[in-house]
Design a protein around this motif. Structure first.
Motif, PDB file in Angstrom:
ATOM      1  N   MET A 136     -19.529  93.055  15.145  1.00 33.97           N
ATOM      2  CA  MET A 136     -20.530  92.690  16.145  1.00 33.97           C
ATOM      3  C   MET A 136     -20.708  93.875  17.084  1.00 33.97           C
ATOM      4  SD  MET A 136     -20.436  89.788  19.171  1.00 33.97           S
ATOM      5  CE  MET A 136     -20.814  88.381  18.124  1.00 33.97           C
ATOM      6  N   VAL A 137     -21.959  94.219  17.370  1.00 34.65           N
ATOM      7  CA  VAL A 137     -22.267  95.307  18.283  1.00 34.65           C
ATOM      8  C   VAL A 137     -22.952  94.725  19.516  1.00 34.65           C
ATOM      9  CG1 VAL A 137     -23.497  97.485  18.610  1.00 34.65           C
ATOM     10  CG2 VAL A 137     -22.519  96.930  16.372  1.00 34.65           C
ATOM     11  N   VAL A 138     -22.431  95.058  20.695  1.00 36.41           N
ATOM     12  CA  VAL A 138     -23.007  94.570  21.948  1.00 36.41           C
ATOM     13  C   VAL A 138     -23.184  95.746  22.896  1.00 36.41           C
ATOM     14  CG1 VAL A 138     -21.996  92.264  21.726  1.00 36.41           C
ATOM     15  CG2 VAL A 138     -20.736  94.058  22.928  1.00 36.41           C
ATOM     16  N   PRO A 139     -24.152  95.666  23.804  1.00 37.63           N
ATOM     17  CA  PRO A 139     -24.344  96.756  24.769  1.00 37.63           C
ATOM     18  C   PRO A 139     -23.377  96.665  25.939  1.00 37.63           C
ATOM     19  CG  PRO A 139     -25.984  95.054  25.136  1.00 37.63           C
ATOM     20  CD  PRO A 139     -25.179  94.617  23.935  1.00 37.63           C
ATOM     21  N   ASP A 140     -23.138  97.807  26.588  1.00 36.16           N
ATOM     22  CA  ASP A 140     -22.294  97.816  27.784  1.00 36.16           C
ATOM     23  C   ASP A 140     -22.888  96.953  28.890  1.00 36.16           C
ATOM     24  OD1 ASP A 140     -20.338  99.481  26.780  1.00 36.16           O
ATOM     25  OD2 ASP A 140     -21.346 101.312  27.422  1.00 36.16           O
ATOM     26  N   HIS A 141     -24.221  96.923  28.956  1.00 37.39           N
ATOM     27  CA  HIS A 141     -24.922  96.161  29.980  1.00 37.39           C
ATOM     28  C   HIS A 141     -25.853  95.149  29.302  1.00 37.39           C
ATOM     29  CE1 HIS A 141     -23.356  99.092  32.804  1.00 37.39           C
ATOM     30  NE2 HIS A 141     -23.882 100.070  32.082  1.00 37.39           N
ATOM     31  N   ARG A 142     -26.354  94.217  30.080  1.00 34.81           N
ATOM     32  CA  ARG A 142     -27.250  93.170  29.580  1.00 34.81           C
ATOM     33  C   ARG A 142     -26.612  92.387  28.434  1.00 34.81           C
ATOM     34  NH1 ARG A 142     -30.809  95.125  26.919  1.00 34.81           N
ATOM     35  NH2 ARG A 142     -30.239  97.319  26.942  1.00 34.81           N
ATOM     36  N   SER A 143     -25.351  92.028  28.629  1.00 34.63           N
ATOM     37  CA  SER A 143     -24.634  91.273  27.618  1.00 34.63           C
ATOM     38  C   SER A 143     -23.568  90.431  28.292  1.00 34.63           C
ATOM     39  CB  SER A 143     -23.994  92.218  26.603  1.00 34.63           C
ATOM     40  OG  SER A 143     -23.184  91.512  25.680  1.00 34.63           O
ATOM     41  N   ALA A 144     -23.131  89.377  27.614  1.00 37.61           N
ATOM     42  CA  ALA A 144     -21.985  88.624  28.116  1.00 37.61           C
ATOM     43  C   ALA A 144     -20.777  89.534  28.100  1.00 37.61           C
ATOM     44  CB  ALA A 144     -21.738  87.404  27.233  1.00 37.61           C
ATOM     45  N   ASP A 145     -19.906  89.374  29.087  1.00 42.73           N
ATOM     46  CA  ASP A 145     -18.702  90.193  29.177  1.00 42.73           C
ATOM     47  C   ASP A 145     -17.758  89.829  28.036  1.00 42.73           C
ATOM     48  OD1 ASP A 145     -16.511  91.665  29.826  1.00 42.73           O
ATOM     49  OD2 ASP A 145     -16.115  90.670  31.740  1.00 42.73           O
ATOM     50  N   ILE A 146     -17.641  90.748  27.074  1.00 41.67           N
ATOM     51  CA  ILE A 146     -16.818  90.471  25.903  1.00 41.67           C
ATOM     52  C   ILE A 146     -15.357  90.303  26.284  1.00 41.67           C
ATOM     53  CG2 ILE A 146     -16.157  92.809  25.203  1.00 41.67           C
ATOM     54  CD1 ILE A 146     -17.651  90.096  22.900  1.00 41.67           C
ATOM     55  N   ASN A 147     -14.991  90.767  27.509  1.00 43.23           N
ATOM     56  CA  ASN A 147     -13.630  90.600  27.991  1.00 43.23           C
ATOM     57  C   ASN A 147     -13.433  89.299  28.758  1.00 43.23           C
ATOM     58  OD1 ASN A 147     -12.673  93.107  27.004  1.00 43.23           O
ATOM     59  ND2 ASN A 147     -13.761  94.122  28.665  1.00 43.23           N
ATOM     60  N   ASN A 148     -14.486  88.468  28.806  1.00 42.21           N
ATOM     61  CA  ASN A 148     -14.370  87.151  29.444  1.00 42.21           C
ATOM     62  C   ASN A 148     -13.616  86.247  28.470  1.00 42.21           C
ATOM     63  OD1 ASN A 148     -14.708  84.679  30.684  1.00 42.21           O
ATOM     64  ND2 ASN A 148     -16.832  85.060  31.243  1.00 42.21           N
ATOM     65  N   ASN A 149     -12.303  86.475  28.397  1.00 40.80           N
ATOM     66  CA  ASN A 149     -11.496  85.912  27.326  1.00 40.80           C
ATOM     67  C   ASN A 149     -11.522  84.400  27.249  1.00 40.80           C
ATOM     68  OD1 ASN A 149     -10.370  88.422  26.298  1.00 40.80           O
ATOM     69  ND2 ASN A 149      -9.342  88.572  28.261  1.00 40.80           N
ATOM     70  N   GLU A 150     -11.495  83.737  28.406  1.00 44.20           N
ATOM     71  CA  GLU A 150     -11.344  82.287  28.392  1.00 44.20           C
ATOM     72  C   GLU A 150     -12.531  81.598  27.711  1.00 44.20           C
ATOM     73  OE1 GLU A 150     -11.323  84.094  31.183  1.00 44.20           O
ATOM     74  OE2 GLU A 150      -9.253  84.068  31.893  1.00 44.20           O
ATOM     75  N   ILE A 151     -13.749  81.923  28.125  1.00 49.12           N
ATOM     76  CA  ILE A 151     -14.926  81.241  27.584  1.00 49.12           C
ATOM     77  C   ILE A 151     -15.204  81.677  26.156  1.00 49.12           C
ATOM     78  CG2 ILE A 151     -17.411  80.906  27.826  1.00 49.12           C
ATOM     79  CD1 ILE A 151     -17.112  81.062  30.800  1.00 49.12           C
ATOM     80  N   ILE A 152     -15.223  82.991  25.912  1.00 53.47           N
ATOM     81  CA  ILE A 152     -15.558  83.483  24.584  1.00 53.47           C
ATOM     82  C   ILE A 152     -14.497  83.078  23.565  1.00 53.47           C
ATOM     83  CG2 ILE A 152     -15.831  85.569  23.189  1.00 53.47           C
ATOM     84  CD1 ILE A 152     -17.339  86.826  25.485  1.00 53.47           C
ATOM     85  N   ALA A 153     -13.230  83.171  23.941  1.00 56.65           N
ATOM     86  CA  ALA A 153     -12.169  82.780  23.010  1.00 56.65           C
ATOM     87  C   ALA A 153     -12.281  81.308  22.650  1.00 56.65           C
ATOM     88  CB  ALA A 153     -10.799  83.070  23.622  1.00 56.65           C
ATOM     89  N   ARG A 154     -12.592  80.489  23.642  1.00 51.78           N
ATOM     90  CA  ARG A 154     -12.693  79.048  23.384  1.00 51.78           C
ATOM     91  C   ARG A 154     -13.916  78.734  22.534  1.00 51.78           C
ATOM     92  NH1 ARG A 154     -10.189  74.814  25.804  1.00 51.78           N
ATOM     93  NH2 ARG A 154     -11.201  72.789  25.667  1.00 51.78           N
ATOM     94  N   ALA A 155     -15.073  79.320  22.891  1.00 51.23           N
ATOM     95  CA  ALA A 155     -16.300  79.045  22.140  1.00 51.23           C
ATOM     96  C   ALA A 155     -16.219  79.575  20.716  1.00 51.23           C
ATOM     97  CB  ALA A 155     -17.502  79.657  22.859  1.00 51.23           C
ATOM     98  N   SER A 156     -15.435  80.642  20.520  1.00 56.06           N
ATOM     99  CA  SER A 156     -15.314  81.218  19.181  1.00 56.06           C
ATOM    100  C   SER A 156     -14.237  80.538  18.352  1.00 56.06           C
ATOM    101  CB  SER A 156     -14.989  82.712  19.281  1.00 56.06           C
ATOM    102  OG  SER A 156     -13.656  82.914  19.710  1.00 56.06           O
TER     103      SER A 156
END
Length: 258
Positions: A136-156
């Protein structure tokens, strides 16, 4: 020292599995639980086999530990994982240029343009894992914070521990790098070639835009083809994570047939 809290059976189990294999010395894992049901017992057994600290606590203590988390991450289901010492970027965050040098012959890459909701990013990561997307490729800006571990880890459902992610300063340049490496670029948008007529090549890159503005013009100009998902509903379009799942499944299905 950084501290990250993970909740949800899948997210906790996959993170424990990840560190059970790698066993980094600088990482400390502690599991707190209050309901020793079958799924929690399985996670605890894995943690103990890897000599991770496990503590039985009451429900109120778990509630207190997650009180500062986003609302969707507070439903701990009786188990919490506390990880200390994780670097800001997880081990599956890599440099695109580095990945290109060793990418597989059959590879699907998904690029997210201005997808800012971490729930959508997490759901797309889950589809990437299930349908074999390589990156997966995401931009540094205009993107969800890929380091937002709690939400992204749970949703994934824990897939964020496994799917490689590349953060880049410029998506257009990133797509140009992928094209130079032999990838065909497909942009997901209305009015394109219907999905049933698309034959995805061995090296495929799929670009997903935001639900509001779609794919940026300069990025769309890099596409070899625009692909659309045929639907029959009464609303305008699919949620971006659902659309990504459909496209990734079709690429995976075609790969199985070859």
């Amino acid at each position: 020292m950084s501290k990250n809290i993970y909740t949800g059976f899948h997210a906790v189990e996959e993170k424990v599995k990840l560190y059970s294999v790698s066993k980094p010395k600088e990482i400390s894992l502690k599991i707190f639980y209050s309901k020793p049901g079958p799924r929690i017992k399985k996670i605890i057994s894995l943690a103990k086999d890897s000599n991770f600290e496990v503590s039985l606590v009451n429900e109120k203590e778990l509630d207190s530990m997650v009180s500062s988390l986003p609302e969707t991450a507070r439903d701990h289901r009786g188990i919490i994982l506390l990880v200390e010492g994780e670097k800001e970027n997880s081990k599956n965050q890599i440099q695109l240029e580095q990945w290109i040098t060793c990418c597989p012959e059959n590879a699907v890459v998904i690029v997210l343009d201005s997808v800012t909701d971490p729930h959508n990013v997490g759901a797309i990561l889950r589809s990437c894992d299930q349908f074999g997307a390589s990156l997966m490729v995401v931009p540094d800006h205009r993107s969800a914070d890929i380091n937002n571990n709690e939400i992204i880890a749970r949703a994934s459902a824990g897939a964020s521990s496994w799917v490689d992610v590349a953060k880049v300063p410029n998506l257009v340049r990133a797509v140009q790098i992928l094209k130079s490496a032999g990838f065909w670029i497909y942009g997901a948008d209305a009015g394109g070639t219907t999905l049933s007529k698309i034959k995805f090549p061995k090296k495929t890159c799929i670009i997903m835009g935001s639900e509001g503005s779609g794919i940026a013009r300069l990025l769309q100009e890099q596409c070899d083809e625009i692909v659309s998902i045929p639907t029959c509903g009464k609303i305008d379009s699919l949620n971006v994570s659902v659309a990504a799942g459909v496209l990734l499944y079709e690429a995976y299905r075609q790969k199985l047939e070859n």
